[in-house]
Design a protein around this motif. Structure first.
Motif, PDB file in Angstrom:
ATOM      1  N   ARG A  14      42.890  96.344  23.571  1.00 41.71           N
ATOM      2  CA  ARG A  14      43.361  95.047  23.066  1.00 41.71           C
ATOM      3  C   ARG A  14      43.976  95.274  21.693  1.00 41.71           C
ATOM      4  N   PRO A  15      45.241  94.862  21.483  1.00 43.88           N
ATOM      5  CA  PRO A  15      45.839  95.003  20.159  1.00 43.88           C
ATOM      6  C   PRO A  15      45.108  94.130  19.138  1.00 43.88           C
ATOM      7  N   LYS A  16      45.145  94.546  17.911  1.00 41.29           N
ATOM      8  CA  LYS A  16      44.467  93.799  16.835  1.00 41.29           C
ATOM      9  C   LYS A  16      45.471  92.911  16.113  1.00 41.29           C
ATOM     10  N   GLY A  17      45.303  91.588  16.254  1.00 43.89           N
ATOM     11  CA  GLY A  17      46.124  90.642  15.521  1.00 43.89           C
ATOM     12  C   GLY A  17      47.422  90.233  16.183  1.00 43.89           C
ATOM     13  N   TYR A  18      47.701  90.718  17.380  1.00 45.51           N
ATOM     14  CA  TYR A  18      48.917  90.342  18.095  1.00 45.51           C
ATOM     15  C   TYR A  18      48.712  90.614  19.573  1.00 45.51           C
ATOM     16  N   SER A  19      49.665  90.230  20.409  1.00 50.86           N
ATOM     17  CA  SER A  19      49.638  90.525  21.839  1.00 50.86           C
ATOM     18  C   SER A  19      50.807  91.437  22.182  1.00 50.86           C
ATOM     19  N   ASN A  20      50.599  92.307  23.171  1.00 49.39           N
ATOM     20  CA  ASN A  20      51.693  93.161  23.639  1.00 49.39           C
ATOM     21  C   ASN A  20      52.732  92.356  24.407  1.00 49.39           C
ATOM     22  N   ALA A  49      52.012  88.340   0.302  1.00 47.21           N
ATOM     23  CA  ALA A  49      50.876  87.650   0.920  1.00 47.21           C
ATOM     24  C   ALA A  49      50.885  86.165   0.572  1.00 47.21           C
ATOM     25  N   GLY A  50      51.170  85.830  -0.662  1.00 43.51           N
ATOM     26  CA  GLY A  50      51.242  84.425  -1.061  1.00 43.51           C
ATOM     27  C   GLY A  50      52.384  83.699  -0.372  1.00 43.51           C
ATOM     28  N   SER A  82      59.056  94.942   2.000  1.00 42.26           N
ATOM     29  CA  SER A  82      58.259  96.132   1.713  1.00 42.26           C
ATOM     30  C   SER A  82      57.080  96.222   2.679  1.00 42.26           C
ATOM     31  N   VAL A  83      57.095  97.241   3.515  1.00 40.08           N
ATOM     32  CA  VAL A  83      55.952  97.469   4.411  1.00 40.08           C
ATOM     33  C   VAL A  83      54.715  97.814   3.581  1.00 40.08           C
ATOM     34  N   ALA A  84      54.898  98.494   2.474  1.00 36.55           N
ATOM     35  CA  ALA A  84      53.759  98.818   1.603  1.00 36.55           C
ATOM     36  C   ALA A  84      53.102  97.534   1.090  1.00 36.55           C
ATOM     37  N   ASP A  85      53.899  96.560   0.655  1.00 33.63           N
ATOM     38  CA  ASP A  85      53.349  95.279   0.198  1.00 33.63           C
ATOM     39  C   ASP A  85      52.656  94.555   1.340  1.00 33.63           C
ATOM     40  N   TYR A  86      53.224  94.634   2.534  1.00 33.78           N
ATOM     41  CA  TYR A  86      52.597  94.044   3.724  1.00 33.78           C
ATOM     42  C   TYR A  86      51.215  94.660   3.946  1.00 33.78           C
ATOM     43  N   ALA A  91      44.540  91.798   3.848  1.00 33.53           N
ATOM     44  CA  ALA A  91      43.337  90.958   3.771  1.00 33.53           C
ATOM     45  C   ALA A  91      43.719  89.499   3.533  1.00 33.53           C
ATOM     46  N   LYS A  92      44.633  89.239   2.611  1.00 36.08           N
ATOM     47  CA  LYS A  92      45.078  87.867   2.336  1.00 36.08           C
ATOM     48  C   LYS A  92      45.906  87.319   3.493  1.00 36.08           C
ATOM     49  N   ILE A  93      46.727  88.162   4.093  1.00 35.16           N
ATOM     50  CA  ILE A  93      47.528  87.741   5.248  1.00 35.16           C
ATOM     51  C   ILE A  93      46.598  87.336   6.393  1.00 35.16           C
ATOM     52  N   GLY A  94      45.584  88.150   6.652  1.00 36.64           N
ATOM     53  CA  GLY A  94      44.621  87.837   7.711  1.00 36.64           C
ATOM     54  C   GLY A  94      43.861  86.551   7.441  1.00 36.64           C
ATOM     55  N   ALA A  95      43.478  86.323   6.193  1.00 35.37           N
ATOM     56  CA  ALA A  95      42.754  85.091   5.839  1.00 35.37           C
ATOM     57  C   ALA A  95      43.638  83.869   6.059  1.00 35.37           C
ATOM     58  N   ALA A  96      44.891  83.948   5.651  1.00 34.79           N
ATOM     59  CA  ALA A  96      45.817  82.831   5.866  1.00 34.79           C
ATOM     60  C   ALA A  96      46.038  82.603   7.351  1.00 34.79           C
ATOM     61  N   TRP A  97      46.161  83.679   8.110  1.00 37.92           N
ATOM     62  CA  TRP A  97      46.343  83.562   9.565  1.00 37.92           C
ATOM     63  C   TRP A  97      45.159  82.830  10.189  1.00 37.92           C
ATOM     64  N   ARG A  98      43.952  83.273   9.896  1.00 38.00           N
ATOM     65  CA  ARG A  98      42.759  82.646  10.480  1.00 38.00           C
ATOM     66  C   ARG A  98      42.672  81.169  10.105  1.00 38.00           C
ATOM     67  N   GLU A  99      42.997  80.859   8.860  1.00 34.31           N
ATOM     68  CA  GLU A  99      42.935  79.473   8.393  1.00 34.31           C
ATOM     69  C   GLU A  99      43.947  78.586   9.106  1.00 34.31           C
ATOM     70  N   LEU A 100      45.180  79.055   9.260  1.00 36.54           N
ATOM     71  CA  LEU A 100      46.264  78.206   9.756  1.00 36.54           C
ATOM     72  C   LEU A 100      46.594  78.384  11.233  1.00 36.54           C
ATOM     73  N   MET A 101      46.399  79.586  11.758  1.00 37.83           N
ATOM     74  CA  MET A 101      46.775  79.863  13.150  1.00 37.83           C
ATOM     75  C   MET A 101      45.577  79.994  14.083  1.00 37.83           C
ATOM     76  N   GLY A 102      44.410  80.183  13.514  1.00 37.49           N
ATOM     77  CA  GLY A 102      43.213  80.297  14.345  1.00 37.49           C
ATOM     78  C   GLY A 102      43.186  81.594  15.128  1.00 37.49           C
ATOM     79  N   LYS A 103      42.821  81.481  16.398  1.00 43.25           N
ATOM     80  CA  LYS A 103      42.668  82.666  17.244  1.00 43.25           C
ATOM     81  C   LYS A 103      43.843  82.874  18.183  1.00 43.25           C
ATOM     82  N   ASN A 104      44.991  82.312  17.854  1.00 43.56           N
ATOM     83  CA  ASN A 104      46.191  82.548  18.652  1.00 43.56           C
ATOM     84  C   ASN A 104      46.867  83.811  18.138  1.00 43.56           C
ATOM     85  N   PHE A 105      47.137  84.733  19.046  1.00 41.58           N
ATOM     86  CA  PHE A 105      47.762  86.005  18.672  1.00 41.58           C
ATOM     87  C   PHE A 105      49.018  86.216  19.513  1.00 41.58           C
TER      88      PHE A 105
END
Length: 134
Positions: A14-20, A49-50, A82-86, A91-105
């Motif tokens: 199972r991919p982490k954070g997205y779907s194939n 992230a912001g 910047s992939v490095a900035d990504y 951690a902040k991107i994941g927190a925002a995702w969980r808050e706003l998108m829930g468990k949809n990947f």
């Protein structure tokens, strides 16, 4: 009502954070490239992230106009300067995702680009959603 089904071949992890892949049926909604500014076109943050969090807020507002929510998102293409900035902001991107998108990947691609049209933008996202036909 679910509008899509995740496609995961047997034996694949199972991919982490997205779907194939996703199979979907319904009315299609698309956003253009959405950046991390507010309704007055002022950037809310100088970091990726912001800006990402604001991109999600903006995207969900656009989709709501078409009767869609985060559960209807099936595809996103992220353009980052910047992939490095990504990676540093995961951690902040994941927190925002969980808050706003829930468990949809949805299916996703992250692409590093040299620049975006808006000079202050660090991320721009295009989104496709599928909502049930009424």
């Amino acid at each position: 009502m679910t509008t899509h089904r995740t496609l995961l071949p047997p034996g694949w992890p199972r991919p982490k954070g997205y779907s194939n892949g996703i199979s979907a049926r319904g009315r299609l909604l698309f956003t253009g490239g959405v950046v991390g500014w507010d309704e007055e076109e002022k950037f809310v943050s100088g970091d990726l992230a912001g800006q990402f969090r604001q991109v999600l807020v903006n995207t969900l507002a656009i989709l709501a106009e078409g009767g869609a929510g985060p559960e209807h998102v099936v595809r996103m293409t992220w353009y980052v300067t910047s992939v490095a900035d990504y990676r540093d902001g995961l951690a902040k991107i994941g927190a925002a995702w969980r808050e706003l998108m829930g468990k949809n990947f949805p299916t996703m691609a992250v692409v590093e680009v040299a620049a975006l049209v808006e000079p202050e933008a660090r991320i721009e996202i295009e989104t496709t959603a599928v909502v049930p036909e009424l």
